[in-house]
Motif scaffolding. Structure first.
Motif, PDB file in Angstrom:
ATOM      1  N   ALA A 230      44.567  28.799  44.151  1.00 13.81           N
ATOM      2  CA  ALA A 230      44.307  27.569  44.902  1.00 13.81           C
ATOM      3  C   ALA A 230      43.203  26.747  44.244  1.00 13.81           C
ATOM      4  CB  ALA A 230      43.925  27.907  46.345  1.00 13.81           C
ATOM      5  N   LEU A 231      42.141  27.430  43.789  1.00 11.15           N
ATOM      6  CA  LEU A 231      41.052  26.733  43.100  1.00 11.15           C
ATOM      7  C   LEU A 231      41.533  26.100  41.800  1.00 11.15           C
ATOM      8  CD1 LEU A 231      38.081  29.222  43.635  1.00 11.15           C
ATOM      9  CD2 LEU A 231      38.387  26.986  44.699  1.00 11.15           C
ATOM     10  N   ALA A 232      42.373  26.824  41.063  1.00  9.62           N
ATOM     11  CA  ALA A 232      42.913  26.286  39.814  1.00  9.62           C
ATOM     12  C   ALA A 232      43.776  25.056  40.089  1.00  9.62           C
ATOM     13  CB  ALA A 232      43.733  27.356  39.100  1.00  9.62           C
ATOM     14  N   TYR A 233      44.548  25.113  41.163  1.00  2.49           N
ATOM     15  CA  TYR A 233      45.391  23.966  41.527  1.00  2.49           C
ATOM     16  C   TYR A 233      44.540  22.748  41.880  1.00  2.49           C
ATOM     17  CZ  TYR A 233      48.741  21.138  44.132  1.00  2.49           C
ATOM     18  OH  TYR A 233      49.516  20.093  44.591  1.00  2.49           O
ATOM     19  N   LEU A 234      43.452  22.981  42.609  1.00  4.04           N
ATOM     20  CA  LEU A 234      42.563  21.885  42.988  1.00  4.04           C
ATOM     21  C   LEU A 234      41.832  21.314  41.774  1.00  4.04           C
ATOM     22  CD1 LEU A 234      41.023  23.335  46.283  1.00  4.04           C
ATOM     23  CD2 LEU A 234      42.728  21.515  46.092  1.00  4.04           C
ATOM     24  N   ALA A 235      41.534  22.175  40.796  1.00  2.00           N
ATOM     25  CA  ALA A 235      40.806  21.720  39.611  1.00  2.00           C
ATOM     26  C   ALA A 235      41.716  21.080  38.572  1.00  2.00           C
ATOM     27  CB  ALA A 235      40.069  22.889  38.971  1.00  2.00           C
ATOM     28  N   LEU A 236      43.020  21.251  38.709  1.00  2.00           N
ATOM     29  CA  LEU A 236      43.954  20.729  37.720  1.00  2.00           C
ATOM     30  C   LEU A 236      43.826  19.223  37.500  1.00  2.00           C
ATOM     31  CD1 LEU A 236      46.235  21.343  35.769  1.00  2.00           C
ATOM     32  CD2 LEU A 236      47.864  21.063  37.655  1.00  2.00           C
ATOM     33  N   PRO A 237      43.719  18.393  38.562  1.00  2.00           N
ATOM     34  CA  PRO A 237      43.560  16.945  38.320  1.00  2.00           C
ATOM     35  C   PRO A 237      42.306  16.619  37.505  1.00  2.00           C
ATOM     36  CG  PRO A 237      44.157  17.360  40.605  1.00  2.00           C
ATOM     37  CD  PRO A 237      43.855  18.680  39.997  1.00  2.00           C
ATOM     38  N   LEU A 238      41.243  17.384  37.695  1.00  2.60           N
ATOM     39  CA  LEU A 238      40.025  17.148  36.922  1.00  2.60           C
ATOM     40  C   LEU A 238      40.253  17.458  35.446  1.00  2.60           C
ATOM     41  CD1 LEU A 238      37.379  18.730  39.332  1.00  2.60           C
ATOM     42  CD2 LEU A 238      38.332  16.420  39.344  1.00  2.60           C
ATOM     43  N   VAL A 239      40.987  18.533  35.194  1.00  4.62           N
ATOM     44  CA  VAL A 239      41.301  18.899  33.808  1.00  4.62           C
ATOM     45  C   VAL A 239      42.148  17.817  33.159  1.00  4.62           C
ATOM     46  CG1 VAL A 239      42.485  20.580  32.348  1.00  4.62           C
ATOM     47  CG2 VAL A 239      41.148  21.359  34.317  1.00  4.62           C
ATOM     48  N   VAL A 240      43.111  17.278  33.905  1.00  5.06           N
ATOM     49  CA  VAL A 240      43.975  16.216  33.373  1.00  5.06           C
ATOM     50  C   VAL A 240      43.147  14.979  33.045  1.00  5.06           C
ATOM     51  CG1 VAL A 240      45.867  14.635  33.929  1.00  5.06           C
ATOM     52  CG2 VAL A 240      46.034  17.056  34.551  1.00  5.06           C
TER      53      VAL A 240
END
Length: 262
Positions: free
Chosen positions: A13-23
């Motif tokens: 869940a944390l990785a999913y939430l952080a994905l837009p930041l990585v993009v």
């Protein structure tokens, strides 16, 4: 087994939430003149372009100064208001509480238009004070909502005991009340700062070419062009937010935000 599964789900869940930041950060590093992810090459040219543009630097400074000033004023107003509502019974108490909390549910566009109309009547428009007043109005409820639950009946007993022992009201506030509401005050101030810093809807009514916050700057920019500069600004914002969190953790400790739950 269950605990391991819970951890896996939590990290996912944390990785999913952080994905837009990585993009966003990845797109800001691309060598192309358009947004691309994965980035086609790696360059910091877009960050250099942003930092070399005086309008972006000015917008960052204005947004930061505005958010800091609005948060300080909101805290100074919200704490006495919360104490008055929690500690005293008076006519119109409910109405006062609902009025102060109303910016949480009222659209900021409506508030911005209303403040512009009222400000026009007294000459308080298109200026930093006009922006400051508007931002204090919309972020003050964040501080109040965080502080009010801390003003419990048990704490009131401590305040009364302090008064019985001869302490003056200010002494009681700083030595008894303030330590009890500290966690709510800090968390409310953080939310207030963020809400002020990212606000577009209300700010756009009182900005000018020389007085523009970074969210309004981006809002105007994307209407005409979209290039990695937008991602660079967002990436820098993410970096600044991360630095602020680290500084807060090293100075006051983020565990203070959850003290009232223990």
């Amino acid at each position: 087994m269950v605990s391991v599964l819970v951890r896996i789900v939590s990290f996912a869940a944390l990785a999913y939430l952080a994905l837009p930041l990585v993009v966003l950060v990845g797109a800001s590093l691309t060598t192309t003149s358009f947004l691309a992810f994965p980035p086609q090459g790696v360059t910091l040219a877009w960050y250099g372009k942003m930092l070399g543009d005086p309008s972006y630097v000015s917008a960052f400074l204005i947004s930061t100064l505005l958010a800091v000033a609005a948060t300080i004023v909101a805290v100074l107003l919200a704490v006495p208001a919360a104490i008055a509502i929690a500690r005293y019974r008076f006519t119109g108490r409910g109405l006062l509480s609902e009025t102060l909390m109303s910016p949480l549910i009222l659209p900021h566009v409506v508030l911005g238009a209303a403040l512009l109309q009222c400000g026009s009547a007294i000459g308080l428009v298109r200026s930093f004070p006009a922006l400051l007043v508007g931002h204090v109005v919309i972020i003050m409820p964040f501080v109040m909502r965080a502080v009010l639950p801390q003003l419990s009946d048990e704490q009131r007993s401590l305040e009364e005991a302090s008064a019985d022992l001869g302490a003056r009201p200010l002494t009681t506030f700083f030595l008894v009340t303030l330590p009890q509401i500290r966690s709510g005050l800090v968390s409310g101030a953080i939310f207030a700062f963020i809400a002020s810093w990212i606000n577009v809807e209300l700010s756009i009514f009182n900005t000018t070419a020389e007085l523009t916050t970074i969210p309004v700057k981006l809002f105007n920019y994307v209407q005409y062009t979209i290039d990695p500069t937008i991602a660079a600004v967002s990436g820098l914002t993410i970096i600044v937010a991360a630095v602020v969190i680290v500084v807060l953790d090293l100075t006051i400790g983020l565990d203070v935000l959850s003290e009232h739950r223990r």
